[in-house]
Design a protein around this motif. Structure first.
Motif, PDB file in Angstrom:
ATOM      1  N   TYR A 287      -6.744   6.942 -13.126  1.00  0.00           N
ATOM      2  CA  TYR A 287      -6.145   5.658 -12.787  1.00  0.00           C
ATOM      3  C   TYR A 287      -5.033   5.382 -13.791  1.00  0.00           C
ATOM      4  O   TYR A 287      -5.219   5.552 -15.001  1.00  0.00           O
ATOM      5  CB  TYR A 287      -7.181   4.538 -12.819  1.00  0.00           C
ATOM      6  N   TYR A 288      -3.865   4.909 -13.290  1.00  0.00           N
ATOM      7  CA  TYR A 288      -2.699   4.702 -14.148  1.00  0.00           C
ATOM      8  C   TYR A 288      -2.597   3.252 -14.592  1.00  0.00           C
ATOM      9  O   TYR A 288      -2.372   2.356 -13.783  1.00  0.00           O
ATOM     10  CB  TYR A 288      -1.427   5.145 -13.419  1.00  0.00           C
ATOM     11  N   TYR A 300      -0.313   7.103  -6.503  1.00  0.00           N
ATOM     12  CA  TYR A 300       0.377   6.262  -7.481  1.00  0.00           C
ATOM     13  C   TYR A 300       1.870   6.576  -7.580  1.00  0.00           C
ATOM     14  O   TYR A 300       2.568   6.002  -8.402  1.00  0.00           O
ATOM     15  CB  TYR A 300      -0.256   6.451  -8.864  1.00  0.00           C
ATOM     16  N   TRP A 303       4.263   3.733  -7.581  1.00  0.00           N
ATOM     17  CA  TRP A 303       4.026   2.667  -8.553  1.00  0.00           C
ATOM     18  C   TRP A 303       5.114   2.673  -9.619  1.00  0.00           C
ATOM     19  O   TRP A 303       5.561   3.728 -10.080  1.00  0.00           O
ATOM     20  CB  TRP A 303       2.677   2.869  -9.223  1.00  0.00           C
TER      21      TRP A 303
END
Length: 354
Positions: A287-288, A300, A303
């Motif tokens: 997860y970023y 992502y 993003w």
């Protein structure tokens, strides 16, 4: 007499209503499905403080299992694993900044100021609404928790510390003057400092202006966007030099340089979560917490964010686990490949399957 009779009826009616309500509450209480969330509010903590436990501690969800959180206090005053906090400190520390801070701060004063940002959550434009939470420091495999029996962790809530949000957004130093070569903000001259408004302080009066400073154990860091600018510049330079070494004309060298710089993307700070059951790996989730556009893989890739709020991370893909370990990775590394971004993030709301 009639008046006393009416008062008696009213008293009786109120008694019946209260009794009925109490019974209804008891029935409703027994039928409510409580979410199996492990939170840290049950662990006593004074508001706007933090605590680094000396040893592992536990917390439990309603009618669910117990989670044991690893914690270790280091000799230098730092911690590994889980600490507890209720801090919500959403600006640079005043005590380390011009003209508001110490003239010559000592190590203890610097640590106190930096810790006020490390052990606080950056929860956006509103104060943190979740009460107490955990600040996790990643060091080896120390940032882990274990469950009393295998079960699925449906999701957790994660956020950036105030420290990392400020470093990733602005850098260790923030002023009104930016050095285009180094991408670092300049402190200005003593007689003419490059004052700028303290980020996230809504009052724009002159008393809120300064040259803001937040040092790290790796010295002063530059913001994520600045890291990408330097990365693009480096890749463009390397492509041009390679073209020249191959004997290509200067026009080709410039074209190759432009193409390489355009395609070069860099800049991220990510969380890696690994699950285990009886010592056997069950899976991994990434997860970023911060990423620039087209740096991270799908989902992502589009993003372009430095997270400034609590967000839910789905961990159900790990399956049934009895141990979860957290790791961090960053594009900002030293010559030995070690991450320079402070290895902290905030955690709360661990939801277990029923």
């Amino acid at each position: 007499m009639k008046k006393r009779y009416y008062l008696y009826k009213l008293t009786l009616l109120l008694t019946i209503l209260v009794f009925t309500g109490a019974c209804a509450d008891e029935i409703k209480e027994s039928s409510i499905e409580y979410p199996n969330d492990v939170v840290f509010d049950e662990l006593e903590l004074t508001p706007f403080t933090h605590k680094t436990p000396d040893a592992a501690f536990t917390s439990a969800a309603y009618h669910s299992g117990v989670i044991t959180f690893n914690a270790k206090k280091n000799a230098d005053g730092s911690h590994s694993g889980f600490a507890l906090s209720s801090r919500n400190y959403r600006s640079y520390p005043w005590s380390l900044s011009i003209p508001h801070g110490y003239a010559n701060p000592d190590d203890a004063q610097i640590k106190e100021a930096v810790d006020s940002c490390i052990y606080s959550v950056f929860s956006g434009t509103y104060p943190n609404q979740l009460g107490a939470f955990a600040v996790v420091r990643v060091e080896g495999d120390e940032a882990c928790f274990t469950l009393d029996r295998p079960r699925t962790v449906e999701h957790v809530l994660v956020a950036n510390t105030t420290c990392n949000y400020l470093l990733l957004t602005y850098g260790s130093r923030y002023s009104s003057s930016l050095d285009a070569t180094t991408q670092a903000y300049l402190p200005g001259q003593p007689e003419s400092p490059a004052l700028v408004r303290n980020p996230n302080i809504p009052d724009a009066s002159s008393s809120k202006f300064g040259v803001w400073h937040l040092p790290t154990s790796h010295g002063d860091l530059i913001r994520l966007e600045g890291q990408q600018i330097l990365h693009k510049r480096q890749k463009g330079h390397e492509a041009a030099e390679a073209a020249r070494a191959d004997g290509k004309p200067e026009s080709v060298a410039k074209s190759d340089s432009t193409t390489a710089a355009t395609n070069a993307v860099d800049g991220y700070f990510k969380l890696i979560v690994k699950g285990f059951n009886a010592g056997t790996p069950t899976g991994s989730v990434e997860y970023y917490l911060a990423t620039l556009a087209k740096v991270a893989p799908a989902p992502y890739s589009e993003w372009n964010i430095i997270q400034g709020f609590w967000a839910k991370v789905d961990l159900s893909a790990l399956g049934e686990v009895d141990k979860v370990i957290f790791y961090l990775d960053s594009s900002d590394k030293d010559a030995n490949g070690n991450m320079r971004t402070p290895p902290y993030f905030c955690l709360d709301g661990i939801r277990l399957s029923k």
